[in-house]
Design a protein around this motif. Structure first.
Motif, PDB file in Angstrom:
ATOM      1  N   VAL A  29       0.955  -1.227  -0.145  1.00 32.32           N
ATOM      2  CA  VAL A  29       0.071  -0.130  -0.030  1.00 32.32           C
ATOM      3  C   VAL A  29       0.720   1.310   0.106  1.00 32.32           C
ATOM      4  O   VAL A  29       1.904   1.457   0.795  1.00 32.32           O
ATOM      5  N   ASP A  30       0.470   2.090  -0.859  1.00 28.56           N
ATOM      6  CA  ASP A  30       1.322   3.279  -0.735  1.00 28.56           C
ATOM      7  C   ASP A  30       0.851   4.251   0.306  1.00 28.56           C
ATOM      8  O   ASP A  30      -0.190   4.501   0.593  1.00 28.56           O
ATOM      9  N   PRO A  31       2.026   4.661   0.928  1.00 29.51           N
ATOM     10  CA  PRO A  31       1.773   5.470   2.160  1.00 29.51           C
ATOM     11  C   PRO A  31       0.955   6.704   1.899  1.00 29.51           C
ATOM     12  O   PRO A  31       0.379   7.229   3.023  1.00 29.51           O
ATOM     13  N   GLY A  32       0.959   7.209   0.614  1.00 26.80           N
ATOM     14  CA  GLY A  32       0.232   8.361   0.434  1.00 26.80           C
ATOM     15  C   GLY A  32      -1.205   8.311   0.514  1.00 26.80           C
ATOM     16  O   GLY A  32      -2.332   8.857   0.508  1.00 26.80           O
ATOM     17  N   ARG A  33      -1.795   6.951   0.695  1.00 23.18           N
ATOM     18  CA  ARG A  33      -3.024   6.373   0.910  1.00 23.18           C
ATOM     19  C   ARG A  33      -3.334   6.057   2.622  1.00 23.18           C
ATOM     20  O   ARG A  33      -4.283   5.398   2.578  1.00 23.18           O
ATOM     21  N   PHE A  34      -2.764   6.783   3.411  1.00 21.24           N
ATOM     22  CA  PHE A  34      -2.781   6.503   4.839  1.00 21.24           C
ATOM     23  C   PHE A  34      -2.867   7.744   5.588  1.00 21.24           C
ATOM     24  O   PHE A  34      -2.128   8.842   5.332  1.00 21.24           O
ATOM     25  N   VAL A  35      -3.897   7.961   6.336  1.00 24.61           N
ATOM     26  CA  VAL A  35      -4.080   9.284   7.162  1.00 24.61           C
ATOM     27  C   VAL A  35      -4.031   8.855   8.352  1.00 24.61           C
ATOM     28  O   VAL A  35      -4.499   7.891   9.305  1.00 24.61           O
ATOM     29  N   TRP A  36      -3.005   9.649   9.234  1.00 23.59           N
ATOM     30  CA  TRP A  36      -2.735   9.518  10.912  1.00 23.59           C
ATOM     31  C   TRP A  36      -3.817  10.357  11.270  1.00 23.59           C
ATOM     32  O   TRP A  36      -3.520  11.624  11.553  1.00 23.59           O
ATOM     33  N   ILE A  37      -4.813   9.740  11.772  1.00 20.87           N
ATOM     34  CA  ILE A  37      -5.752  10.683  12.693  1.00 20.87           C
ATOM     35  C   ILE A  37      -5.355  10.927  13.957  1.00 20.87           C
ATOM     36  O   ILE A  37      -4.881  10.031  14.616  1.00 20.87           O
ATOM     37  N   HIS A  38      -5.665  12.122  14.324  1.00 17.04           N
ATOM     38  CA  HIS A  38      -5.302  12.696  15.725  1.00 17.04           C
ATOM     39  C   HIS A  38      -3.698  12.907  15.873  1.00 17.04           C
ATOM     40  O   HIS A  38      -3.168  12.611  17.124  1.00 17.04           O
ATOM     41  N   THR A  39      -3.295  13.048  14.893  1.00 13.95           N
ATOM     42  CA  THR A  39      -1.470  13.449  14.776  1.00 13.95           C
ATOM     43  C   THR A  39      -1.151  14.462  16.031  1.00 13.95           C
ATOM     44  O   THR A  39      -0.138  14.262  16.650  1.00 13.95           O
ATOM     45  N   GLN A  40      -2.054  15.499  16.424  1.00 14.42           N
ATOM     46  CA  GLN A  40      -1.796  16.451  17.437  1.00 14.42           C
ATOM     47  C   GLN A  40      -1.532  15.990  18.729  1.00 14.42           C
ATOM     48  O   GLN A  40      -0.921  16.571  19.564  1.00 14.42           O
ATOM     49  N   GLU A  41      -2.304  14.598  18.946  1.00  8.11           N
ATOM     50  CA  GLU A  41      -2.004  14.106  20.403  1.00  8.11           C
ATOM     51  C   GLU A  41      -0.365  13.533  20.534  1.00  8.11           C
ATOM     52  O   GLU A  41      -0.032  13.074  21.549  1.00  8.11           O
ATOM     53  N   GLU A  42       0.219  13.270  19.663  1.00  8.11           N
ATOM     54  CA  GLU A  42       1.529  12.942  19.648  1.00  8.11           C
ATOM     55  C   GLU A  42       2.528  14.221  19.972  1.00  8.11           C
ATOM     56  O   GLU A  42       2.566  14.919  18.949  1.00  8.11           O
ATOM     57  N   PRO A  43       3.244  14.413  21.161  1.00  2.94           N
ATOM     58  CA  PRO A  43       3.900  15.671  21.366  1.00  2.94           C
ATOM     59  C   PRO A  43       5.327  15.707  20.651  1.00  2.94           C
ATOM     60  O   PRO A  43       5.697  16.889  20.668  1.00  2.94           O
ATOM     61  N   ASP A  44       5.721  14.620  20.204  1.00  2.00           N
ATOM     62  CA  ASP A  44       7.323  14.733  19.260  1.00  2.00           C
ATOM     63  C   ASP A  44       6.857  15.308  18.053  1.00  2.00           C
ATOM     64  O   ASP A  44       6.564  14.302  17.161  1.00  2.00           O
ATOM     65  N   PHE A  45       6.826  16.335  17.529  1.00  2.00           N
ATOM     66  CA  PHE A  45       6.797  16.997  16.312  1.00  2.00           C
ATOM     67  C   PHE A  45       7.908  16.312  15.293  1.00  2.00           C
ATOM     68  O   PHE A  45       7.223  16.217  14.067  1.00  2.00           O
ATOM     69  N   ALA A  46       8.940  15.762  15.939  1.00  2.05           N
ATOM     70  CA  ALA A  46       9.795  15.038  14.980  1.00  2.05           C
ATOM     71  C   ALA A  46       9.037  13.729  14.148  1.00  2.05           C
ATOM     72  O   ALA A  46       9.282  13.528  12.943  1.00  2.05           O
ATOM     73  N   LEU A  47       8.192  13.103  14.930  1.00  2.25           N
ATOM     74  CA  LEU A  47       7.242  12.093  14.583  1.00  2.25           C
ATOM     75  C   LEU A  47       6.498  12.517  13.539  1.00  2.25           C
ATOM     76  O   LEU A  47       6.089  11.834  12.507  1.00  2.25           O
ATOM     77  N   HIS A  48       5.917  13.800  13.583  1.00  2.00           N
ATOM     78  CA  HIS A  48       4.799  14.221  12.702  1.00  2.00           C
ATOM     79  C   HIS A  48       5.618  14.292  11.129  1.00  2.00           C
ATOM     80  O   HIS A  48       5.202  13.927  10.180  1.00  2.00           O
ATOM     81  N   GLU A  49       7.038  14.889  11.311  1.00  2.00           N
ATOM     82  CA  GLU A  49       7.765  15.264  10.137  1.00  2.00           C
ATOM     83  C   GLU A  49       8.269  13.853   9.522  1.00  2.00           C
ATOM     84  O   GLU A  49       8.031  13.558   8.530  1.00  2.00           O
ATOM     85  N   THR A  50       8.464  12.801  10.210  1.00  2.00           N
ATOM     86  CA  THR A  50       8.713  11.407   9.789  1.00  2.00           C
ATOM     87  C   THR A  50       7.566  10.782   9.032  1.00  2.00           C
ATOM     88  O   THR A  50       7.904  10.225   7.831  1.00  2.00           O
ATOM     89  N   VAL A  51       6.512  10.965   9.496  1.00  2.00           N
ATOM     90  CA  VAL A  51       5.541  10.026   9.001  1.00  2.00           C
ATOM     91  C   VAL A  51       5.087  11.047   7.618  1.00  2.00           C
ATOM     92  O   VAL A  51       4.622  10.301   6.708  1.00  2.00           O
ATOM     93  N   ALA A  52       4.900  12.322   7.760  1.00  2.00           N
ATOM     94  CA  ALA A  52       4.739  13.026   6.428  1.00  2.00           C
ATOM     95  C   ALA A  52       5.772  12.931   5.448  1.00  2.00           C
ATOM     96  O   ALA A  52       5.856  12.773   4.276  1.00  2.00           O
ATOM     97  N   ALA A  53       7.165  12.564   5.865  1.00  2.00           N
ATOM     98  CA  ALA A  53       8.319  12.199   4.932  1.00  2.00           C
ATOM     99  C   ALA A  53       8.089  11.041   4.298  1.00  2.00           C
ATOM    100  O   ALA A  53       8.503  10.779   2.990  1.00  2.00           O
TER     101      ALA A  53
END
Length: 304
Positions: A189-213
């Motif tokens: 499955v292409d990761p572009g077809r995945f939505v991480w719902i409730h991303t804001q609940e993860e306090p480590d912004f680096a993980l936001h960047e990693t998942v988006a990357a």
């Protein structure tokens, strides 16, 4: 042709404007085996929720993604009734929520049976409603994805691979999202077809960047539940780090709750347009960026 599948039929990009990518019309958070959510008359939901939908239509909202899924009272017939009463397209999901909100039949089904069920709802329709599911909603536990949740995700991956549908997951911890992305990658499955719902609940912004990357969508969906200045800072940071092409924003609001008398008191869907967007504009976020966040990104995330 890329289209967003809705209760009122498929819609092309040119037919839509602002889309709310995470809201709820009807939710029952009691255990699915003990709940009587199916006994609720659709007309009762329309009476309570149609004014909420009409209010955002007046703001220029052109579609709403209903994030209810199996295990928490998904009622495609209710979404259809509200949509028909208001004229606003609603985007409905297949799939199932995390433990302990997993019905017995889902827990006992094979992965092949779950894949067949989701594929059928994505291509033929949900039960006898005539409503076609647009995407797949799943979830994972806060401490890690369980074996049962993993089976549901693998089945969802296979149904998604066959249809091009997006998978969205209620997942609180970024490290668990990375587990999910690895499972999806193993299923092709292409990761572009995945939505991480409730991303804001993860306090480590680096993980936001990693998942988006990795190409997945990140979703800040607590608009209206925290002060706007906090949201402006959070969204501004994401934009400054180049994440605006992978970012969704919404409110996670509503809804008719069958556990409450007369459905309870829904939280309006109007805060994002009425308050947050003006605050982002005042903070210097360009109009084109706001258009991407509220129109282009939701369409790209959920259309197929």
């Amino acid at each position: 042709m890329t289209q967003l599948i809705t209760t009122l039929g498929p819609r092309q990009r040119s037919e839509l404007g602002l889309i709310l990518p995470h809201e709820h019309v009807f939710v029952d958070l009691r255990h699915p085996e003990a709940s009587d959510y199916r006994s609720v008359d659709a007309a009762s939901v329309v009476r309570l929720m149609a004014p909420q939908i009409e209010a955002i239509a007046a703001q220029g909202v052109t579609a709403l993604v209903d994030c209810a899924t199996g295990g928490v009272g998904r009622r495609a017939d209710v979404s259809l009734a509200v949509s028909q009463a208001t004229g606003l397209p609603i985007v409905v999901a297949t799939g199932n929520y995390r433990e302990p909100w997993i019905p017995r039949w889902v827990a006992e089904a094979t992965e092949a049976e779950l894949e067949t069920w989701m594929h059928s709802e994505l291509t033929e329709g949900i039960e006898d409603t005539g409503v076609q599911a647009a995407w797949i909603k799943v979830s994972a536990g806060d401490d890690g994805i369980t074996p049962l949740e993993t089976s549901i995700l693998r089945a969802a991956a296979r149904a998604a691979a066959r249809t091009g549908a997006t998978i969205g997951s209620h997942t609180i911890r970024g490290r668990v999202v990375l587990e999910q992305l690895d499972i999806l990658a193993a299923e092709g499955v292409d990761p572009g077809r995945f939505v991480w719902i409730h991303t804001q609940e993860e306090p480590d912004f680096a993980l936001h960047e990693t998942v988006a990357a990795r190409g997945a969508w990140i979703e800040y969906d607590h608009v209206g539940r925290v002060p706007d200045d906090e949201l402006v800072r959070m969204i501004g940071r994401a934009i400054e780090h180049g994440l605006e092409r992978r970012l969704l924003i919404s409110q996670d609001r509503g809804w008719y709750d069958p556990a409450q008398p007369d459905g309870g008191s829904p939280l309006p869907y109007t805060h994002l347009v009425g308050s947050l967007l003006p605050a982002l504009t005042a903070a210097g976020i360009p109009e084109g960026t706001l258009r991407r966040l509220t129109q282009d990104n939701p369409f790209d995330a959920f259309a197929r």
